[in-house]
Write a protein that holds these residues in place. Sequence first.
Motif, PDB file in Angstrom:
ATOM      1  N   ASP A  53       0.853  -1.195   0.000  1.00 38.29           N
ATOM      2  CA  ASP A  53       0.000   0.000   0.000  1.00 38.29           C
ATOM      3  C   ASP A  53       0.892   1.249   0.000  1.00 38.29           C
ATOM      4  OD1 ASP A  53      -1.744   2.040   0.384  1.00 38.29           O
ATOM      5  OD2 ASP A  53      -2.374   1.425   2.396  1.00 38.29           O
ATOM      6  N   PHE A  54       0.942   1.928  -1.156  1.00 41.12           N
ATOM      7  CA  PHE A  54       1.881   3.047  -1.290  1.00 41.12           C
ATOM      8  C   PHE A  54       1.454   4.273  -0.486  1.00 41.12           C
ATOM      9  CE2 PHE A  54       4.725   5.984  -3.577  1.00 41.12           C
ATOM     10  CZ  PHE A  54       5.887   5.230  -3.490  1.00 41.12           C
ATOM     11  N   ASP A  55       0.253   4.238   0.055  1.00 45.46           N
ATOM     12  CA  ASP A  55      -0.171   5.354   0.918  1.00 45.46           C
ATOM     13  C   ASP A  55       0.697   5.468   2.165  1.00 45.46           C
ATOM     14  OD1 ASP A  55      -2.122   6.230  -0.710  1.00 45.46           O
ATOM     15  OD2 ASP A  55      -3.798   5.367   0.401  1.00 45.46           O
ATOM     16  N   GLN A  59       3.431  11.866   1.438  1.00 43.60           N
ATOM     17  CA  GLN A  59       2.934  12.280   0.132  1.00 43.60           C
ATOM     18  C   GLN A  59       3.997  12.906  -0.766  1.00 43.60           C
ATOM     19  OE1 GLN A  59       0.405  15.482  -0.810  1.00 43.60           O
ATOM     20  NE2 GLN A  59      -1.230  14.139  -1.457  1.00 43.60           N
ATOM     21  N   GLN A  63       5.688  11.736  -5.593  1.00 40.71           N
ATOM     22  CA  GLN A  63       5.924  12.359  -6.895  1.00 40.71           C
ATOM     23  C   GLN A  63       7.185  11.800  -7.571  1.00 40.71           C
ATOM     24  OE1 GLN A  63       7.086  16.563  -6.558  1.00 40.71           O
ATOM     25  NE2 GLN A  63       7.411  16.227  -4.399  1.00 40.71           N
TER      26      GLN A  63
ATOM     27  N   ALA B   2      -6.677   1.780   0.476  1.00 41.44           N
ATOM     28  CA  ALA B   2      -5.256   1.599   0.167  1.00 41.44           C
ATOM     29  C   ALA B   2      -4.967   1.942  -1.296  1.00 41.44           C
ATOM     30  CB  ALA B   2      -4.863   0.152   0.442  1.00 41.44           C
ATOM     31  N   THR B   3      -3.718   2.343  -1.572  1.00 35.86           N
ATOM     32  CA  THR B   3      -3.299   2.603  -2.947  1.00 35.86           C
ATOM     33  C   THR B   3      -2.426   1.445  -3.416  1.00 35.86           C
ATOM     34  OG1 THR B   3      -3.366   4.966  -2.569  1.00 35.86           O
ATOM     35  CG2 THR B   3      -2.061   4.214  -4.433  1.00 35.86           C
ATOM     36  N   THR B  15      -1.393   9.071 -10.131  1.00 35.74           N
ATOM     37  CA  THR B  15       0.008   9.359  -9.833  1.00 35.74           C
ATOM     38  C   THR B  15       0.448  10.633 -10.565  1.00 35.74           C
ATOM     39  OG1 THR B  15       0.965   8.121 -11.657  1.00 35.74           O
ATOM     40  CG2 THR B  15       0.506   6.882  -9.647  1.00 35.74           C
ATOM     41  N   GLU B  16       1.370  11.333  -9.923  1.00 33.28           N
ATOM     42  CA  GLU B  16       1.868  12.566 -10.543  1.00 33.28           C
ATOM     43  C   GLU B  16       2.593  12.270 -11.846  1.00 33.28           C
ATOM     44  OE1 GLU B  16       3.321  13.281  -6.787  1.00 33.28           O
ATOM     45  OE2 GLU B  16       2.733  15.381  -6.727  1.00 33.28           O
ATOM     46  N   ASP B  17       3.247  11.106 -11.881  1.00 30.15           N
ATOM     47  CA  ASP B  17       3.970  10.706 -13.078  1.00 30.15           C
ATOM     48  C   ASP B  17       3.018  10.666 -14.281  1.00 30.15           C
ATOM     49  OD1 ASP B  17       5.933   9.716 -14.703  1.00 30.15           O
ATOM     50  OD2 ASP B  17       5.736   7.650 -14.015  1.00 30.15           O
ATOM     51  N   GLN B  99      -5.434  12.681  -7.733  1.00 27.21           N
ATOM     52  CA  GLN B  99      -4.290  12.142  -6.979  1.00 27.21           C
ATOM     53  C   GLN B  99      -4.580  12.084  -5.478  1.00 27.21           C
ATOM     54  OE1 GLN B  99      -0.457  13.967  -8.210  1.00 27.21           O
ATOM     55  NE2 GLN B  99      -1.650  14.740  -9.912  1.00 27.21           N
ATOM     56  N   LYS B 100      -5.802  12.305  -5.128  1.00 22.45           N
ATOM     57  CA  LYS B 100      -6.253  12.220  -3.741  1.00 22.45           C
ATOM     58  C   LYS B 100      -5.581  13.262  -2.845  1.00 22.45           C
ATOM     59  CE  LYS B 100      -5.693   7.690  -3.036  1.00 22.45           C
ATOM     60  NZ  LYS B 100      -5.828   6.379  -2.432  1.00 22.45           N
ATOM     61  N   MET B 101      -5.189  14.385  -3.423  1.00 24.07           N
ATOM     62  CA  MET B 101      -4.661  15.472  -2.593  1.00 24.07           C
ATOM     63  C   MET B 101      -5.845  16.269  -2.046  1.00 24.07           C
ATOM     64  SD  MET B 101      -1.540  17.003  -4.799  1.00 24.07           S
ATOM     65  CE  MET B 101      -0.593  15.977  -5.890  1.00 24.07           C
ATOM     66  N   GLU B 182       1.397  21.507  -0.106  1.00 26.40           N
ATOM     67  CA  GLU B 182       0.540  20.596  -0.880  1.00 26.40           C
ATOM     68  C   GLU B 182       0.755  20.812  -2.387  1.00 26.40           C
ATOM     69  OE1 GLU B 182      -1.378  18.497   0.751  1.00 26.40           O
ATOM     70  OE2 GLU B 182      -2.782  17.693  -0.711  1.00 26.40           O
ATOM     71  N   LYS B 185       5.163  20.839  -5.899  1.00 23.67           N
ATOM     72  CA  LYS B 185       5.426  19.530  -6.511  1.00 23.67           C
ATOM     73  C   LYS B 185       6.396  19.685  -7.683  1.00 23.67           C
ATOM     74  CE  LYS B 185       2.610  16.781  -4.167  1.00 23.67           C
ATOM     75  NZ  LYS B 185       2.503  17.569  -2.952  1.00 23.67           N
TER      76      LYS B 185
END
Lengths: 83, 501
Positions: A53-55, A59, A63, B2-3, B15-17, B99-101, B182, B185
């Motif tokens: 779980d990457f959470d 945060q 990136q 969960a991710t 994902t930011e990617d 991205q769940k921010m 936040e 990035k």
Amino acid sequence: MEFTLTFSDNQWVCYNAEFKIAADSLDEIDTGIEKYLSTIYPSGKIQVKMFFDFDRFPQWHRQYMPHYFNRDLTFEINTQNDN
Amino acid sequence: MATLNKKWHHGMFRTEDWWSAWLGLFFFGLGLLSIWGLDAVGWIAKPKTWEFTNLMNDFSWSKLIKSSSKAYGHLPPLVVLGITYVIFTALTGIGAYFQKMNVKRWILGFSAIFLLTWMAWIVGHEAHFKAIDAVVKGKNQYQAFDLSWGLQLGGGFSFLLALTIGLIIGNFFKGFAAKIKEAAKPEWFIKTAIVLLGIKLGMMTMKASGFTYELALAGAAAAFVAYLLFWPIIYFVGRKWFGLNRASAAVLSSGISICGVSASIATAGAIKAKPIIPIAVSTLIVIYAMFELVILPPAYTAMAPDQPIVNGAALGMTVKTDGADAAAGAILDELMVSKHLKLTAQKWEEGWILSAALLTKIWIDIFIGIWSFVLAIIWIRNDKSNKNKEKIPWSEIWFRFPKFILAYLLVWGIYLGMMYLAPEILHDAKLGGNIAQGPFRKFLFMLTFLSIGIITDFSKLKGMGRLALLYTIALFGFIAPVAYLVAYIFHHGMLPPILGQ
């Protein structure tokens, strides 16, 4: 069988809807999973997938890399011989 | 919730990617509409070079800001800036949501970062900082503003100013930094900018295909150097001289010698290290990347002003994290182009030195998935307790592959396709493409510089004495000089084209 893997309070934690185990090392997790599987399946090869779980990563780390690891394991259960 | 990465497509919208790829391709697509006569990108604001006394005598926003194309020239400058703000906030806000921010925090943070970025960008364009005493496209800005003195730093001053403001916030105004973090990035901003640099690479290929292919292929050598030379030596030194355990030595070696934070997380995942290890190492990498970013571009410009491509490629091998590498490449590009212009009155085309730094890094990035896969196999084979016949899923390579590179290569490929298959549309395509890879890309770079400063907290170096010492020795005693030597072997004598020729 699928599990979610995470890391909390300096321990690996592996769980799904029916089972949960926490341990200091992945070896101990595997041993625990094997014992759990042997209570369900008397014998056979059981495929287990674990998804991290990457959470659990802060945060700002996400990136840089959005993946930690997944595991594919095969457990050979043979409780009949043990008896 | 969960991710988890289970299927190949997981993460495409979270994902930011991936969002770098989507955002970059969206801007690229907008630019391409110029083929059909639509200007969908000219609304973006860009700063103008201005002079302090002149502005104070007769203040006007139109002396500071303008739209990127004449089609939007009728709009007042603040309206253009407002449009830029609304569109960027909306698009990145949508990305932040997926991205769940925390979207509210994102909008507040991004608004502050946008404002600070523009302040730095406008100040950086003051003629005493930016203008160079040379004729470019028939115009000498230095003399046009009748300057008696000037730093003559070109666009590089804006980048350094944004970085400095970010660092001041990140280290002295930590409460404010926490509130806007936040939206700080740098990797998302820079990867989106890199996708747009695919346009530049396409244009470079049109202009000098041999040069570009050589640059691209020579970058592959850098990957071999990083993986097969730097990594084993740093690992050996870490284990033997610094007494690091296997996991810490491996994670640190990847971070120092390959591509920074992403490599350290990928390696830690491959060897199944506790997440605390890459998290600690990442903090160190981000801070050292800042030192590399600040020290190396001016040092290389001073040491070898006649070797622009060597300097760019050397940066690509030395500076860790994509954000810091691209940022360092951009500073180097500005400093070297400005210096060459001052010394020779010839202006090298912008972006070629930056592309040299990036192509080298991209090759290194491409192989991180494969390298981690190999490491995972080695680690499992050496693990005698692995009785459970653990297999490394092939999908691990895909999940660790940087997706923004796919978008970068796609953009390049589309330009190559136009070049070979439909050359008649190239002229119109370049109208939008030049804005996408110009003002759009530069704005994203400015956001990166400010953000990278905000997330760099030097106080986190405390307690990292041994790792920091190893990092310093490895970086300045080994990686930087060897990287420079390798870059020299492959690129010496290569020069960007001169503007107007």
